[in-house]
Design an enzyme around this catalytic site. Structure first.
Site, PDB file in Angstrom:
ATOM      1  N   CYS A   1       0.795  -1.129   0.085  1.00 49.22           N
ATOM      2  CA  CYS A   1      -0.014   0.111  -0.096  1.00 49.22           C
ATOM      3  C   CYS A   1       1.014   1.135  -0.124  1.00 49.22           C
ATOM      4  CB  CYS A   1      -0.796   0.010   1.127  1.00 49.22           C
ATOM      5  SG  CYS A   1      -1.935   1.429   1.295  1.00 49.22           S
TER       6      CYS A   1
ATOM      7  N   PHE B   1     -15.488  -4.939 -13.081  1.00 48.75           N
ATOM      8  CA  PHE B   1     -16.437  -6.257 -13.160  1.00 48.75           C
ATOM      9  C   PHE B   1     -16.319  -6.743 -14.553  1.00 48.75           C
ATOM     10  CE2 PHE B   1     -18.832  -4.366  -9.630  1.00 48.75           C
ATOM     11  CZ  PHE B   1     -18.474  -5.457  -8.349  1.00 48.75           C
ATOM     12  N   ALA B   2     -15.019  -6.818 -15.226  1.00 49.59           N
ATOM     13  CA  ALA B   2     -14.905  -7.516 -16.616  1.00 49.59           C
ATOM     14  C   ALA B   2     -15.025  -8.949 -16.337  1.00 49.59           C
ATOM     15  CB  ALA B   2     -13.250  -7.148 -17.031  1.00 49.59           C
ATOM     16  N   ARG B   3     -16.127  -9.514 -17.126  1.00 47.48           N
ATOM     17  CA  ARG B   3     -16.378 -10.849 -17.177  1.00 47.48           C
ATOM     18  C   ARG B   3     -16.439 -10.987 -18.748  1.00 47.48           C
ATOM     19  NH1 ARG B   3     -15.425  -9.986 -12.629  1.00 47.48           N
ATOM     20  NH2 ARG B   3     -16.410 -10.769 -10.924  1.00 47.48           N
ATOM     21  N   GLU B   4     -16.790 -12.419 -19.039  1.00 45.12           N
ATOM     22  CA  GLU B   4     -16.896 -12.984 -20.433  1.00 45.12           C
ATOM     23  C   GLU B   4     -17.974 -11.981 -20.953  1.00 45.12           C
ATOM     24  OE1 GLU B   4     -17.714 -16.846 -23.164  1.00 45.12           O
ATOM     25  OE2 GLU B   4     -17.327 -17.147 -21.017  1.00 45.12           O
ATOM     26  N   GLY B   5     -18.191 -11.159 -22.057  1.00 42.85           N
ATOM     27  CA  GLY B   5     -18.991 -10.451 -22.553  1.00 42.85           C
ATOM     28  C   GLY B   5     -19.849  -9.399 -22.003  1.00 42.85           C
ATOM     29  N   LYS B   6     -19.104  -9.162 -20.942  1.00 46.61           N
ATOM     30  CA  LYS B   6     -19.695  -7.733 -20.180  1.00 46.61           C
ATOM     31  C   LYS B   6     -18.706  -7.272 -19.135  1.00 46.61           C
ATOM     32  CE  LYS B   6     -21.576 -10.604 -16.470  1.00 46.61           C
ATOM     33  NZ  LYS B   6     -22.711 -11.002 -15.607  1.00 46.61           N
TER      34      LYS B   6
END
Length: 270
Positions: free
Chosen positions: A116, A253-258
């Site tokens: 930190c 919140f990067a996820r498959e397709g969104k």
């Protein structure tokens, strides 16, 4: 230095018998991530102690020095030596005399939490740094992001072994992964990656991180002139404010397709 160790531990597991679930105490071999204090020493003076994974420390020293404003470019450092000492590791950094004099004017002690960089800042106004607004020099095809997420996952070798580390990777505009760094501290993983980025001539592309997007993650990205940061987890409100102020493309919140686009949508297309 090895970044993981094997250790025999106790664990419990519920097993089903004919009457009830019973917790059984057993032994097994586990793999633990190594966490070590690393002292950054500039021209013989200790400046910061960070808790890190003990690998890629030259890149960490370079990235930290840039993101903390100690140097402007890799050439401001004349040499880096990594030395094992009794209680940890010293990274001995030789600064140009001009940069060392400037550092002495703004010294602080960062000894504290894992990775930190803001912990230990003496004045509140030191936290809120201002940088030039990022130019918009590219557009990225969001259809490429799914394969980038897969590459990030499959290349987290230390994380796969231990389940205890963060990863930061750099991708070019065609979705090719150029570098990946792992560390027990997410800020340290990012500093290591940004050190690589600086010494590699600042290629165009974006950062994909396995962590959340904190204010400091955004600040470090902006400080190094990278125009886009994508994270697996959420962004904080201060991170979004910083990203908007400096024209950074920030996705969480990067996820498959969104994913959530918090700022900088003008760099994205499909």
């Amino acid at each position: 230095m090895q970044c993981w160790i094997r250790q025999t531990i106790n664990f419990f597991r519920k097993t089903k018998n004919t009457e009830k679930l019973t917790a059984l105490l057993q032994q097994k071999e586990d793999i633990l991530a190594v966490e070590m204090p690393v002292s950054l020493v500039y021209n013989g003076i200790s400046h910061a102690v960070m808790m890190c994974s003990p690998n890629n420390l030259e890149d960490f020293a370079l990235g930290f020095s840039i993101t903390e404003g100690i140097i402007d470019k890799p050439e401001d450092i004349y040499g880096i030596d990594v030395v094992e000492v009794c209680n940890g590791i010293e990274v001995q950094i030789e600064l140009s005399s001009r940069k060392f004099m400037a550092l002495k004017e703004h010294r602080r002690n960062l000894t504290g939490r894992t990775g930190c960089g803001i912990c230990g800042t003496e004045q509140l106004n030191q936290v809120y740094k201002t940088f030039p607004k990022l130019d918009c020099t590219f557009q990225f095809d969001l259809n490429l992001l799914d394969s980038c997420l897969i590459d990030l996952q499959k290349n987290q070798l230390l994380g796969c072994k231990t389940g205890a580390t963060h990863a930061c990777a750099f991708f070019d505009l065609y979705g090719n992964m150029l570098a990946i760094y792992e560390d027990v501290g997410r800020h340290v993983a990012l500093d290591k990656l940004l050190g690589w980025h600086a010494k590699s001539g600042k290629p165009r592309g974006f950062i994909l991180a396995s962590s959340r997007a904190s204010y400091e993650m955004v600040q470090k990205t902006v400080a190094c002139g990278v125009e886009m940061l994508v994270t697996i987890s959420a962004a904080t409100d201060l991170a979004v404010t910083m990203a908007e102020k400096h024209n950074l493309t920030l996705i969480g919140f990067a996820r498959e397709g969104k994913g959530n686009i918090y700022s900088g949508h003008q760099r994205l297309h499909n």
